[in-house]
Design a protein around this motif. Structure first.
Motif, PDB file in Angstrom:
ATOM      1  N   SER A 413       0.865  -1.186   0.000  1.00 38.81           N
ATOM      2  CA  SER A 413       0.000   0.000   0.000  1.00 38.81           C
ATOM      3  C   SER A 413       0.897   1.230   0.000  1.00 38.81           C
ATOM      4  O   SER A 413       2.131   1.126   0.061  1.00 38.81           O
ATOM      5  CB  SER A 413      -0.911   0.000   1.228  1.00 38.81           C
ATOM      6  OG  SER A 413      -0.138   0.128   2.409  1.00 38.81           O
ATOM      7  N   ALA A 414       0.281   2.416  -0.037  1.00 33.76           N
ATOM      8  CA  ALA A 414       1.078   3.645   0.003  1.00 33.76           C
ATOM      9  C   ALA A 414       1.870   3.735   1.295  1.00 33.76           C
ATOM     10  O   ALA A 414       3.016   4.204   1.313  1.00 33.76           O
ATOM     11  CB  ALA A 414       0.151   4.845  -0.157  1.00 33.76           C
ATOM     12  N   GLY A 419       5.328  -3.876   1.449  1.00 34.55           N
ATOM     13  CA  GLY A 419       4.459  -4.920   1.954  1.00 34.55           C
ATOM     14  C   GLY A 419       4.336  -4.915   3.449  1.00 34.55           C
ATOM     15  O   GLY A 419       5.336  -4.960   4.183  1.00 34.55           O
ATOM     16  N   ALA A 420       3.082  -4.875   3.935  1.00 36.45           N
ATOM     17  CA  ALA A 420       2.835  -4.830   5.373  1.00 36.45           C
ATOM     18  C   ALA A 420       3.161  -6.145   6.055  1.00 36.45           C
ATOM     19  O   ALA A 420       3.423  -6.182   7.261  1.00 36.45           O
ATOM     20  CB  ALA A 420       1.376  -4.451   5.636  1.00 36.45           C
ATOM     21  N   ALA A 527       5.186   8.193   8.808  1.00 33.31           N
ATOM     22  CA  ALA A 527       4.028   8.153   7.906  1.00 33.31           C
ATOM     23  C   ALA A 527       3.108   7.000   8.258  1.00 33.31           C
ATOM     24  O   ALA A 527       1.872   7.132   8.278  1.00 33.31           O
ATOM     25  CB  ALA A 527       4.505   8.040   6.453  1.00 33.31           C
ATOM     26  N   GLN A 528       3.687   5.834   8.566  1.00 33.25           N
ATOM     27  CA  GLN A 528       2.878   4.674   8.920  1.00 33.25           C
ATOM     28  C   GLN A 528       2.161   4.902  10.243  1.00 33.25           C
ATOM     29  O   GLN A 528       0.996   4.523  10.405  1.00 33.25           O
ATOM     30  CB  GLN A 528       3.763   3.426   8.997  1.00 33.25           C
ATOM     31  CG  GLN A 528       4.326   3.002   7.648  1.00 33.25           C
ATOM     32  CD  GLN A 528       5.419   1.959   7.769  1.00 33.25           C
ATOM     33  OE1 GLN A 528       5.902   1.680   8.885  1.00 33.25           O
ATOM     34  NE2 GLN A 528       5.831   1.410   6.634  1.00 33.25           N
ATOM     35  N   ALA A 529       2.857   5.545  11.188  1.00 29.68           N
ATOM     36  CA  ALA A 529       2.229   5.823  12.484  1.00 29.68           C
ATOM     37  C   ALA A 529       1.035   6.738  12.309  1.00 29.68           C
ATOM     38  O   ALA A 529       0.006   6.574  12.982  1.00 29.68           O
ATOM     39  CB  ALA A 529       3.249   6.437  13.430  1.00 29.68           C
ATOM     40  N   THR A 530       1.132   7.692  11.388  1.00 27.95           N
ATOM     41  CA  THR A 530       0.014   8.606  11.137  1.00 27.95           C
ATOM     42  C   THR A 530      -1.192   7.852  10.600  1.00 27.95           C
ATOM     43  O   THR A 530      -2.324   8.055  11.030  1.00 27.95           O
ATOM     44  CB  THR A 530       0.432   9.709  10.144  1.00 27.95           C
ATOM     45  OG1 THR A 530       1.529  10.433  10.696  1.00 27.95           O
ATOM     46  CG2 THR A 530      -0.715  10.641   9.846  1.00 27.95           C
ATOM     47  N   VAL A 531      -0.941   6.938   9.651  1.00 30.42           N
ATOM     48  CA  VAL A 531      -2.028   6.133   9.084  1.00 30.42           C
ATOM     49  C   VAL A 531      -2.667   5.273  10.158  1.00 30.42           C
ATOM     50  O   VAL A 531      -3.896   5.185  10.286  1.00 30.42           O
ATOM     51  CB  VAL A 531      -1.502   5.253   7.934  1.00 30.42           C
ATOM     52  CG1 VAL A 531      -2.577   4.287   7.478  1.00 30.42           C
ATOM     53  CG2 VAL A 531      -1.046   6.134   6.775  1.00 30.42           C
ATOM     54  N   PHE A 532      -1.845   4.655  10.987  1.00 31.66           N
ATOM     55  CA  PHE A 532      -2.380   3.791  12.025  1.00 31.66           C
ATOM     56  C   PHE A 532      -3.144   4.587  13.079  1.00 31.66           C
ATOM     57  O   PHE A 532      -4.165   4.139  13.593  1.00 31.66           O
ATOM     58  CB  PHE A 532      -1.248   2.993  12.676  1.00 31.66           C
ATOM     59  CG  PHE A 532      -1.025   1.650  12.047  1.00 31.66           C
ATOM     60  CD1 PHE A 532      -1.099   1.517  10.665  1.00 31.66           C
ATOM     61  CD2 PHE A 532      -0.773   0.542  12.810  1.00 31.66           C
ATOM     62  CE1 PHE A 532      -0.910   0.289  10.070  1.00 31.66           C
ATOM     63  CE2 PHE A 532      -0.587  -0.700  12.228  1.00 31.66           C
ATOM     64  CZ  PHE A 532      -0.644  -0.830  10.846  1.00 31.66           C
TER      65      PHE A 532
END
Length: 861
Positions: A413-414, A419-420, A527-532
């Motif tokens: 994903s963005a 890959g997560a 960035a990932q922390a913001t999405v989460f």
């Protein structure tokens, strides 16, 4: 007019049937002691003598629905194995699945037993009176077959084990007290070589022997394109030896020993629909023959192999206690060893490293029965049957070298461009308090997977009997019973080393929502922390999207404190029948019969606790008590399902007519057959789910007959009509056509898949004699099934057909040369559709077989 309608009209016009289902005159029954030994005798006018009722009687005088295929019919049609037999018996369907060891027999739309070693078949197979409990022990290329009897409907009152849908009884030739034998050699396309031979004769005045052997080799007609290897080949052979001791006409002993070996690459799978995961397969370098449902070209890392060793011994004793009472004993021991391994993702990507299964089956049986042949109005048969079986099964399904990269492509994903699946590994380990990963324990590491070990024991006995009462000439009332007592026990020692499938993602999401931890400590980028954080703020669980990749979770072994791993079933089945013989040409009968098959265990990784024992879900989702939770046995990602399916109970209402006239014979049966608790075994992508359909029924009709306008010309045909329905199946499953995945479905009122409404078989044999012992023999037979839905919930249909022909030249007495062809029209259809393994949304299928042809030489002496 459509082709099928024309053929059906022809079948009705002929009122015809499979070979040897009608005769020209009745014969007197053989003495009861001869029921299984000298049952190859024929009465006047070449009546067929069969042992479908455990007595030697003519087919005309046997008041049940039975088809008989003689050795001559098998030779003329070039039937190679039981898979080919269905082209001559339209009420019988035979399906071969992912290996040579998985063959399923279906009669009147009922049958199961393949793909799960814990399930015994609903259609029981007997070879020379010995029960073959698993399909891997039933598919041998038996030499020297005398006839094959297919008994339709439940037969529990005369057969001791699991005949709730019908019986296939294969009878081989008995040793003779004069020398004789045969030899056959055939060569065909795909470099097919078939050799068969047998010899029989006396050793002394009271001892006779027979030896037989068969060899069947053929190149594969399918291609593993990237490996340069052929698939779907034939490579099997077998030996069979017999001794017949006959010190007097009242006492006989028949000893049989046999061994069969199969070592084949089977079975090729076609890609019917390349689903959304196909791009990820290609992204890791994999190749797929996309959307080619009939193609024989496929890709794999290694060929799918099947190895079977099947051997056993049996002894039959026939003793005439008095001229009117005969005692028969049949004892047997059999062992079947199978090994299969398949690249079950069916692509060249190394997603599935192996899917191997090794199974050993040891079976012991003992049957004892006493039969009368009084001149008076009453005769009886009473017997007992003992069955003991021990099974050990060891399997594994492991990840290949490309699985981790494949999983990452599926979860890109963005926020997680690589890959997560792997990117979230540090996060999930931190939230769940797990140690840091090692190469062996990292998510998706090659070699991780499930490892299965099963032990299974079955001990059963039954008492059965039948009484015939003839109050007046021509009228016979029959009552029969079978009491069965069956006990099974299973123990498992399964495990999963798939680290990711053991994670409680629900708990991880809960911990993430209530425990503020610096994103650096969780391995997340800003960035990932913001999405989460955004996801968490809406109350969502950011990890649940990964649950589809948790398909190898921990396994709850049993027996345990809650589950005994045992079943105990008993049942009384019975048959009531009235038959009336108007004259030597016409018989009618009406019957009501019940049948029974005991519980079957799900010996697969999809064996799960019953819902009554366990409430699935994370503890924070399902805090309610259940026996397994109370006992402290709950595991992460454990779900409810079934450990076993309960018994099948069958009943059938049937009326029939058997007419036998000069040059013409006809058998007609009308029936309604009901199966309560049908044991359904459905593949869902990584394994099989076993469940009971509350009730499935079929209304139908069968017309079998022969017509001989002249001595040298015979027409044969048959017509079977079936109208099946799931009367009630609340726990069923079907494909969701929007996603091509299997989902729970209430199938009540639905038509079962895989069953044709109409099936026909027509054929003819014309003999043109010339000179001394010379003749030209022309034979053709054609079978066709009306279109049926291949899989529940999907629009795909199949309409199998088979056109077979041979031209034979009898050059001198005993010697015959032939040119033959099978499946000459080479129809394209898929007998089975199933979801792609570890490829959600992909559909796989087996393609129909190709045309085969060749030459054959046969000599009998």
């Amino acid at each position: 007019m459509k082709k099928f309608e024309l053929l059906a009209a022809s079948a009705i016009a002929l009122i015809a049937a499979v070979p040897a289902t009608a005769q020209t005159a009745p014969a007197a029954p053989a003495p009861a002691a001869a029921a299984d030994v000298q049952d190859d005798t024929a009465g006047p006018d070449n009546d067929i003598v069969i042992t479908a009722t455990k007595r030697a009687t003519t087919l005309q005088d046997t008041p049940i629905s039975v088809s008989v295929t003689t050795s001559e019919s098998i030779e003329r049609a070039q039937v190679r194995d039981l898979l080919d037999l269905q082209t001559l018996v339209p009420s019988l369907k035979v399906g071969q699945l992912q290996s040579s060891a998985n063959t399923n027999f279906i009669i009147r739309g009922f049958g199961n037993g393949a793909n799960n070693i814990g399930i015994e078949p609903s259609v029981a197979v007997f070879i020379d009176g010995v029960y073959r409990s698993r399909s891997s022990a039933q598919i041998s290329d038996l030499p020297n077959i005398q006839r094959v009897e297919v008994l339709r409907g439940p037969q529990s009152t005369l057969f001791g084990k699991n005949a709730s849908a019908g019986v296939i009884s294969i009878v081989t030739e008995v040793p003779k007290f004069e020398f004789g034998g045969s030899a056959e050699a055939s060569y065909g396309n795909y470099n097919a070589v078939v050799l068969k031979g047998d010899i029989t004769g006396p050793i002394t005045k009271t001892v006779a022997f027979s030896l037989a052997g068969n060899y069947n080799r053929r190149d594969g007609y399918a291609n593993y394109v990237n490996l340069g290897i052929k698939g779907n080949n034939r490579n099997r052979y077998g030996f069979r030896g017999q001794l017949l001791f006959e010190p007097s006409s009242d006492f006989k002993i028949r000893l049989i020993g046999d061994y069969d070996r199969i070592n084949e690459i089977c079975c090729t799978v076609a890609n019917l629909f390349d689903g959304p995961t196909g791009a990820a397969v290609r992204g890791v370098g994999g190749q797929v023959n996309s959307n080619q449902r009939f193609s024989y070209d496929s890709y794999a890392n290694f060929p799918s192999v099947t190895k079977i060793d099947n051997y056993g011994f049996s002894g039959q004793i026939d003793y005439s206690v008095t001229p009117q009472l005969a005692l028969t004993s049949i004892s047997s021991y059999r062992r079947v060893k199978t090994y299969t391994n398949a690249d079950s993702d069916f692509t060249s990507a190394d997603l599935i490293g192996s899917n191997a299964l090794t199974t050993k089956v040891d079976t012991y049986t003992q049957e004892l029965r006493l039969a009368s042949s009084f001149d008076g109005p009453i005769n009886f048969l009473i017997g007992g049957f003992y069955f003991k079986e021990d099974i050990k099964s060891d399997g594994q399904l492991t990840f290949g070298n490309n699985f981790k990269a494949y999983a990452n492509l599926l979860t890109r994903s963005a926020a997680f461009p690589t890959g997560a699946y792997s990117a979230l590994e540090p996060t999930l380990r931190a939230l769940l308090g797990l140690p840091a990963s090692t190469p062996a324990t990292a998510f998706g590491a090659a070699g991780q997977g499930r490892f299965e070990h099963y032990k299974y024991g079955d001990e059963a006995y039954s008492i059965f009997g039948q009484v015939d009462l003839k109050p007046v000439e021509g009228l016979t009332f029959t009552a029969g019973f079978n009491y069965t007592n069956d006990r099974k026990k299973v123990s498992t020692n399964d495990s999963s080393t798939d680290t990711f499938s053991a994670l409680d993602l629900v708990q991880a999401g809960f911990n993430y929502g209530v425990t503020p931890v610096a994103f650096g400590g969780l391995g997340l980028t800003p960035a990932q922390a913001t999405v989460f954080a955004s996801n968490r703020g809406t109350g969502g669980n950011p990890f649940l999207a990964l649950q589809p990749l948790q398909f190898l979770p921990p396994f709850l072994n049993f027996p345990n404190a809650v589950e005994s791993g045992k079943t105990h079933d008993d049942n009384l089945s019975y048959t009531l029948r009235a038959a009336y013989k108007f004259n030597r040409n016409v018989n009618v009968y009406a019957s009501y019969a019940t049948g029974f098959k005991a519980s079957s265990f799900n010996l697969s990784y999809d064996s799960r606790p019953f819902a009554t024992d366990f409430i699935p879900g994370s503890p924070i989702q399902s805090p309610a008590a259940s026996p397994i939770r109370t006992a402290g046995l709950a595991l992460a990602n454990l779900t409810a399902g079934t450990r076993y399916a309960g018994p099948e109970k069958a009943q059938v209402y049937e009326v029939g007519l058997k007419g036998n006239f000069e040059g013409f014979g006809i058998n007609v049966a009308l029936f309604k057959q009901i199966l309560k608790g049908f044991q359904s075994n459905v593949f869902q992508g990584t394994g099989f789910v076993l469940a009971n359909a509350e009730q499935q029924s079929t209304k139908g009709a069968e017309i079998d007959a022969t017509m001989s306008p002249t001595k040298n010309l015979t027409f044969t045909a048959s017509l079977t009509y079936l109208d099946p329905v799931y009367d009630k199946f609340t726990g069923g499953s079907s494909f969701n056509p929007a996603t091509n995945t299997v989902v729970p479905t209430n199938l009540t009122g639905a038509t079962p898949s895989g069953i044709s409404k109409y099936s026909i078989a027509v054929g003819g044999t014309y003999t043109v004699p010339f000179g001394n012992d010379k003749a030209v023999i022309l034979h053709v037979d054609y079978a066709h099934d009306s279109a049926f839905k291949i899989a529940q919930g999907l629009p795909y249909k199949a309409s199998p057909e088979s056109l077979n022909a041979s031209v034979s030249l009898q050059v001198l007495k005993g010697l015959e040369l032939s040119v033959w062809g099978r499946n000459l029209t080479e129809p394209k259809y898929n007998p089975v559709i199933f979801p792609g393994v570890a490829q959600s949304g992909t559909l796989s299928a087996y393609p129909s077989p190709p045309r085969t042809y060749g030459v054959d030489a046969r000599f009998k002496f």
